[in-house]
Design an enzyme around this catalytic site. Structure first.
Site, PDB file in Angstrom:
ATOM      1  CG  ASN A  10      -1.492   1.215   1.447  1.00 55.14           C
ATOM      2  OD1 ASN A  10      -1.800   1.997   0.579  1.00 55.14           O
ATOM      3  ND2 ASN A  10      -2.394   1.389   2.391  1.00 55.14           N
ATOM      4  CD1 TRP A  11       3.765   1.176  -2.781  1.00 53.62           C
ATOM      5  CD2 TRP A  11       4.403   2.741  -4.298  1.00 53.62           C
ATOM      6  NE1 TRP A  11       5.138   0.679  -3.491  1.00 53.62           N
ATOM      7  CE2 TRP A  11       5.250   1.747  -4.327  1.00 53.62           C
ATOM      8  CE3 TRP A  11       4.534   3.904  -5.025  1.00 53.62           C
ATOM      9  CZ2 TRP A  11       6.437   1.452  -5.024  1.00 53.62           C
ATOM     10  CZ3 TRP A  11       5.450   3.776  -6.000  1.00 53.62           C
ATOM     11  CH2 TRP A  11       6.682   2.765  -5.957  1.00 53.62           C
ATOM     12  CE  LYS A  12       0.035   3.116   4.787  1.00 51.49           C
ATOM     13  NZ  LYS A  12       0.020   3.182   6.274  1.00 51.49           N
ATOM     14  CG  HIS A  93      -5.539   2.177   5.383  1.00 50.42           C
ATOM     15  ND1 HIS A  93      -5.194   2.967   6.411  1.00 50.42           N
ATOM     16  CD2 HIS A  93      -4.517   1.113   5.261  1.00 50.42           C
ATOM     17  CE1 HIS A  93      -3.849   2.673   6.683  1.00 50.42           C
ATOM     18  NE2 HIS A  93      -3.542   1.512   6.192  1.00 50.42           N
ATOM     19  CD  GLU A  95      -2.710   5.189   6.998  1.00 51.55           C
ATOM     20  OE1 GLU A  95      -2.525   5.444   5.641  1.00 51.55           O
ATOM     21  OE2 GLU A  95      -1.858   4.913   7.549  1.00 51.55           O
ATOM     22  CD  GLU A 168      -3.460  -2.110   7.414  1.00 53.72           C
ATOM     23  OE1 GLU A 168      -2.104  -2.490   6.795  1.00 53.72           O
ATOM     24  OE2 GLU A 168      -3.945  -1.127   7.296  1.00 53.72           O
ATOM     25  N   GLY A 174       3.008   2.201  10.961  1.00 53.30           N
ATOM     26  CA  GLY A 174       4.177   3.205  10.412  1.00 53.30           C
ATOM     27  C   GLY A 174       4.908   3.442  11.911  1.00 53.30           C
ATOM     28  CB  SER A 213       5.606  -1.979  11.928  1.00 54.48           C
ATOM     29  OG  SER A 213       5.285  -0.582  12.095  1.00 54.48           O
ATOM     30  N   GLY A 234       3.156  -1.196   4.358  1.00 54.27           N
ATOM     31  CA  GLY A 234       3.086   0.135   3.820  1.00 54.27           C
ATOM     32  C   GLY A 234       4.686   0.566   3.456  1.00 54.27           C
ATOM     33  N   GLY A 235       5.150   1.263   4.360  1.00 52.75           N
ATOM     34  CA  GLY A 235       6.526   1.776   4.234  1.00 52.75           C
ATOM     35  C   GLY A 235       7.392   0.776   3.566  1.00 52.75           C
TER      36      GLY A 235
HETATM   37  P1  13P Z   1       3.291   0.413   7.273  1.00 50.17           P
HETATM   38  O1  13P Z   1       3.591  -0.906   6.931  1.00 50.17           O
HETATM   39  O2  13P Z   1       4.141   1.407   6.949  1.00 50.17           O
HETATM   40  O3  13P Z   1       3.125   0.368   9.097  1.00 50.17           O
HETATM   41  O4  13P Z   1       1.777   0.597   7.186  1.00 50.17           O
HETATM   42  C1  13P Z   1       0.878  -0.465   7.346  1.00 50.17           C
HETATM   43  C2  13P Z   1      -0.506  -0.114   6.459  1.00 50.17           C
HETATM   44  O5  13P Z   1      -1.185   0.930   6.941  1.00 50.17           O
HETATM   45  C3  13P Z   1      -0.745  -0.879   5.116  1.00 50.17           C
HETATM   46  O6  13P Z   1      -1.888  -0.320   4.865  1.00 50.17           O
END
Ligand code: 13P
Length: 253
Positions: A10-12, A93, A95, A168, A174, A213, A234-235
């Site tokens: 997920n590149w956000k 999500h 967020e 999640e 993150g 994470s 994510g990251g």
């Molecule tokens: P991180 O892997 O950066 O913690 O993000 C997880 C996430 O929100 C994937 O949707």
């Protein structure tokens, strides 16, 4: 039941044209791991270019509107995602639940619209730190799942093949903090119960991903947990160097 592992990036709100090369590297590296399904959910502005240039890696969106079209400034419909070449989308999500005030009902409608249109769906759920510390994580996330799940009759054929859940924990996103294997196992098993309650035997085939994470160092331990069928990353999905070891850990699990 054996479910194929599924590792999704997920590149956000990351990624511009100059990152297409990284997407190609991720696609090439993922394609060589034949026992794992992979996908990348990109910002809307990159979906079409990525999808046209990397046919071997499914490209997805990060959100979808439930309406086919209409006066919804800034939103994207399932038909538009498909038109751009997307094969799937994330919905719900944290967020977006937090930042855009999306409710379980909103998430359910989005999931139903996407499945009905033929997109795969990854439906996200997860608890806040306060809920976890109050000892209410399992009940809270089960209720969130129950209220966000697409109704079985809406798209029975698409569930389970096109549908996955991502657990999640919000406090793990993150932050570098990861839920313990015991806590992940407890949650995924509790979610499996709800999926079977909702969909019968088909609930056993729906993949439940862990997110929060995940990286090359902790992926193997997470994938070893019962009922963990992959990861939403994510990251560590932003570069092939960080993402591909996670795909390889899934392959070895
Ligand atoms: P991180 O892997 O950066 O913690 O993000 C997880 C996430 O929100 C994937 O949707």
């Amino acid at each position: 039941m054996t479910r194929r592992k599924y590792v999704v990036g997920n590149w956000k709100m990351h990624g511009v044209s100059s990152d297409l090369g990284e997407i190609h590297s991720i696609a090439a590296g993922s394609a060589s791991v034949s026992n794992v399904d992979t996908a990348l959910c990109l910002p809307a502005t990159l979906i079409e270019r990525a999808a046209r240039s990397v046919s071997i890696l499914p490209i997805g969106g990060q959100d979808v509107h439930w309406a086919d079209k209409g006066a919804h400034t800034g939103c994207i419909s399932a038909a538009m995602l498909l038109d751009a070449g997307a094969k799937l989308t994330i919905v719900g999500h944290s967020e977006r639940r937090e930042g855009q005030h999306e409710t379980n009902e909103d998430v359910r409608r989005k999931a139903e619209a996407a499945l009905a249109a033929g997109l795969g769906v990854i439906l996200c759920i997860g608890e806040s730190l306060g809920v976890r510390e109050a000892g209410q994580a399992v009940g809270t996330v089960q209720a969130q799942l129950d209220e966000s799940l697409p109704h079985a009759e809406v798209s029975a054929a698409a569930i389970p093949g096109q549908f996955a859940i991502a657990y999640e924990p919000i406090w793990a996103i993150g932050t570098g903090k990861v839920a313990s294997p015991a806590d992940i196992g407890e949650m995924h098993s509790a979610l499996r119960d709800r999926l079977v309650a909702a969909y019968g035997d088909a609930g056993n085939e729906i993949r439940i991903l862990y997110g929060g994470s995940v990286n090359a160092s902790n992926a193997a331990e997470i994938f070893a947990v019962d009922d963990v069928d992959g990861a939403l990353v994510g990251g560590a999905s932003l570069t092939a160097e960080k993402f591909l070891p996670i795909v390889q850990a899934a392959s070895a699990a």
